[in-house]
Design a protein around this motif. Structure first.
Motif, PDB file in Angstrom:
ATOM      1  N   VAL A 201     -66.443 -28.839  12.027  1.00 13.59           N
ATOM      2  CA  VAL A 201     -67.416 -28.996  12.939  1.00 13.59           C
ATOM      3  C   VAL A 201     -67.367 -30.337  13.709  1.00 13.59           C
ATOM      4  O   VAL A 201     -67.327 -31.512  12.803  1.00 13.59           O
ATOM      5  CB  VAL A 201     -68.965 -28.882  12.165  1.00 13.59           C
ATOM      6  CG1 VAL A 201     -70.210 -29.466  13.305  1.00 13.59           C
ATOM      7  CG2 VAL A 201     -69.254 -27.676  11.686  1.00 13.59           C
ATOM      8  N   GLU A 202     -67.131 -30.465  14.822  1.00 16.30           N
ATOM      9  CA  GLU A 202     -66.946 -31.589  15.657  1.00 16.30           C
ATOM     10  C   GLU A 202     -67.650 -31.332  16.912  1.00 16.30           C
ATOM     11  O   GLU A 202     -67.272 -30.528  17.753  1.00 16.30           O
ATOM     12  CB  GLU A 202     -65.637 -32.148  15.663  1.00 16.30           C
ATOM     13  CG  GLU A 202     -65.514 -33.396  16.398  1.00 16.30           C
ATOM     14  CD  GLU A 202     -65.742 -34.666  15.740  1.00 16.30           C
ATOM     15  OE1 GLU A 202     -66.283 -35.598  16.180  1.00 16.30           O
ATOM     16  OE2 GLU A 202     -65.784 -34.680  14.549  1.00 16.30           O
TER      17      GLU A 202
ATOM     18  N   ASP B 170     -68.125 -31.289   8.011  1.00 14.66           N
ATOM     19  CA  ASP B 170     -69.027 -31.905   9.077  1.00 14.66           C
ATOM     20  C   ASP B 170     -69.671 -33.245   8.507  1.00 14.66           C
ATOM     21  O   ASP B 170     -70.557 -33.399   7.658  1.00 14.66           O
ATOM     22  CB  ASP B 170     -70.166 -30.862   9.124  1.00 14.66           C
ATOM     23  CG  ASP B 170     -71.358 -31.392   9.978  1.00 14.66           C
ATOM     24  OD1 ASP B 170     -71.206 -32.338  10.880  1.00 14.66           O
ATOM     25  OD2 ASP B 170     -72.602 -30.901  10.109  1.00 14.66           O
TER      26      ASP B 170
END
Length: 550
Positions: A62-63, A438
């Protein structure tokens, strides 16, 4: 001369086998001992997805702004994940298999560069000495013992050098076609490998064959580039906006070099060279006389100075080519490679070692009085290099530091629990839906982890948020306050969600005394050490330490 070569043929063959055996033993030991790190997870996950899901996405990551990354992987070049996927289908997926592929590529690169050096210098004994030094080289062993694309990109580069020099006199067109094909393959494995390969082969062609190059040769050289562009372009066409998003993010993390050339020079010397010399930071938990690695660079400097100072050496074609190659590479590393990462040094350590061998061989043959000093210096290089690798293997951070923390975590994960941590954790708990990399801990996705696995990589990412976006970090602190530390050993922490924040009916097994201490470990990170770079708009690499400093 021929009779002498026939006399030395058998000893040289035995020496080559011994050098290769040393390479295999040291690289296997390195791969066995080094703890996994985030780059291996980032590069291994797309290959796992391609091998076992049929599409090359980067799962569990997740970015913000990385469009469709779970479906398409554009942030890295395609050959390495594709080659890995084939490798995993043949031999199964694991961190050990990933590193075995790097070891194989490093072996091919070592053989190709040795053949290139033998052809360049026409010195069989020197080629054997070169092979032995590089087989034991600490930096080389670090790169081939980890799962990154550098070893593969370097192998293509070494093959391009060897192919061009071998075929240039017999068939220049074939030499150009083969070498440029390997250059393109290197670039489609890693951009730095491609650019360094291109510059190296271009320098070779201009140095040896400038007067022979014709427009037809340029046209032949363009064929592999057109084929590579078509192949990669076909994959990019599946989701062009995702390519712009992902590759644009990569370029953004490397921006700002040409706008501050004085900082580029300073960072090249301080961050890359001092780190590789053992005079800067090193991996947490690593102790010992790291400064001894600086003596290897003293040998590199002596070799370069010798080639420049001695007229007979300065006139040699091999000396001029190697000095030119080092100069070109130094300029590239300084002004075009912005991360200053130590693991990119594999491309430069080979020509550095080559000049040491050329200088040592000339002194041995022409200055008998220097032989004891030359023998002592070479022996010292072997002792320092092998000793450093052996120390790292004996320290075994994979089993003494990483596995205990992961085993503690795995013993507490129940079905349905969500774990957040750095991407290399996927090798042990799987790149499945219960794992997410994340570092904002669900602030943007709305997910809340049951456990957070923290080490210096995640701490560095927390520190980057702290310095770049204080308001966002305040929210991150609120989220972290919902957890307590249940494991804290050897630079690893496991954080468990506090009972009052659990969903009804959900139980998080802590299974250990709660530790009263700050939530996040206080590792030394680049973000906190260099806040001025963030103030100037520079990106801080998320991997705050790399294994070349171990």
């Amino acid at each position: 001369m021929r009779s002498e070569q026939r006399y030395l043929k058998r000893p040289l063959a035995i020496g080559a086998v011994a050098a290769l055996a040393a390479y295999i033993a040291l690289s296997a030991g390195t791969a066995h001992a080094l703890r996994p790190w985030v780059d291996e997870g980032w590069h291994g996950a797309p290959a796992w997805s391609l091998a076992f899901r049929g599409y090359m996405g980067t799962p569990c990551y997740v970015e913000a702004g990385l469009k469709d990354i779970d479906r398409y992987t554009y942030w890295i070049m395609p050959i390495y994940p594709v080659a890995q996927a084939i490798w995993y289908r043949l031999f199964s997926f694991s961190l050990a298999r990933m590193r075995a592929l790097s070891i194989l590529c490093g072996l091919l690169g070592l053989l190709a560069w040795t053949l290139f050096f033998r052809r360049l210098t026409e010195d069989g004994v020197g080629a054997l000495l070169f092979m032995a030094l590089m087989a034991c080289d600490y930096i080389n062993q670090t790169d081939v013992g980890t799962g990154r694309p550098d070893a593969m990109a370097f192998a293509f580069q070494a093959g391009a050098f060897a192919a061009y020099l071998h075929w240039r006199e017999k068939n220049l067109r074939l030499a150009i076609l083969l070498s440029q094909t390997l250059v393109v393959a290197s670039g489609l494995t890693h951009p730095n490998g491609g650019m360094l390969s291109f510059l190296g082969v271009l320098w070779m062609a201009l140095y040896f064959d400038l007067r022979r190059i014709r427009p037809a040769h340029v046209a032949i050289a363009a064929i592999p580039y057109a084929a590579g562009a078509l192949g990669w372009g076909a994959y990019i066409a599946k989701d062009p906006s995702a390519f712009v998003s992902q590759y644009g993010y990569q370029l953004g993390t490397r921006a700002g070099i040409l706008t501050a050339p004085w900082m580029a020079v300073r960072n090249e010397l301080v961050k890359r060279y001092l780190t590789n010399m053992g005079l800067a930071g090193h991996s947490p938990g690593s102790y010992g006389p790291h400064f001894l690695k600086a003596l290897i660079f003293v040998a590199y400097a002596a070799g370069i100075a010798g080639l420049l100072a001695i007229p007979a050496l300065r006139r040699q074609s091999a000396s001029r080519f190697l000095l030119g190659l080092i100069g070109i590479y130094f300029l590239f590393y300084t002004f075009l490679e912005g991360t200053k990462a130590a693991y990119y040094f594999i491309y430069l350590v080979y020509p550095f070692t080559a000049v040491v061998v050329v200088f040592a061989r000339w002194c041995w043959q022409n200055l008998a009085r220097t032989r004891p000093l030359i023998a002592l210096g070479l022996a010292g290089m072997f002792v320092i290099q092998v000793g450093g690798v052996a120390y790292r293997i004996r320290r075994d951070p994979y089993r003494r530091e990483y596995l205990p923390a992961v085993d503690f975590l795995r013993a507490r994960i129940q079905q349905g629990d969500l774990v957040m941590g750095s991407h290399e954790l996927g090798f042990t708990i799987g790149f499945q839906d219960n794992f997410v990399d994340d570092h904002l801990l669900g602030l943007e996705t709305g997910k809340r982890a049951d456990y957070i696995f923290v080490e210096e990589i995640y701490q560095g990412r927390f520190d980057t948020v702290r310095l770049k976006n204080p308001a966002e970090f305040a929210k991150l602190e609120e989220r972290l306050a919902q957890y307590r530390v249940i494991y804290d050993q050897n630079n690893y922490q496991v954080l468990a969600l506090r009972p009052e924040f659990r969903e009804p009916g959900r139980v998080v097994r802590c299974g250990a005394p709660q530790i009263t201490m700050p939530v996040a470990p206080k590792f030394h990170t680049d973000a906190m050490a260099r806040p001025h770079r963030l103030a100037m708009g520079h990106q801080i690499p998320l991997a705050t330490r790399n294994l070349a400093t171990a």
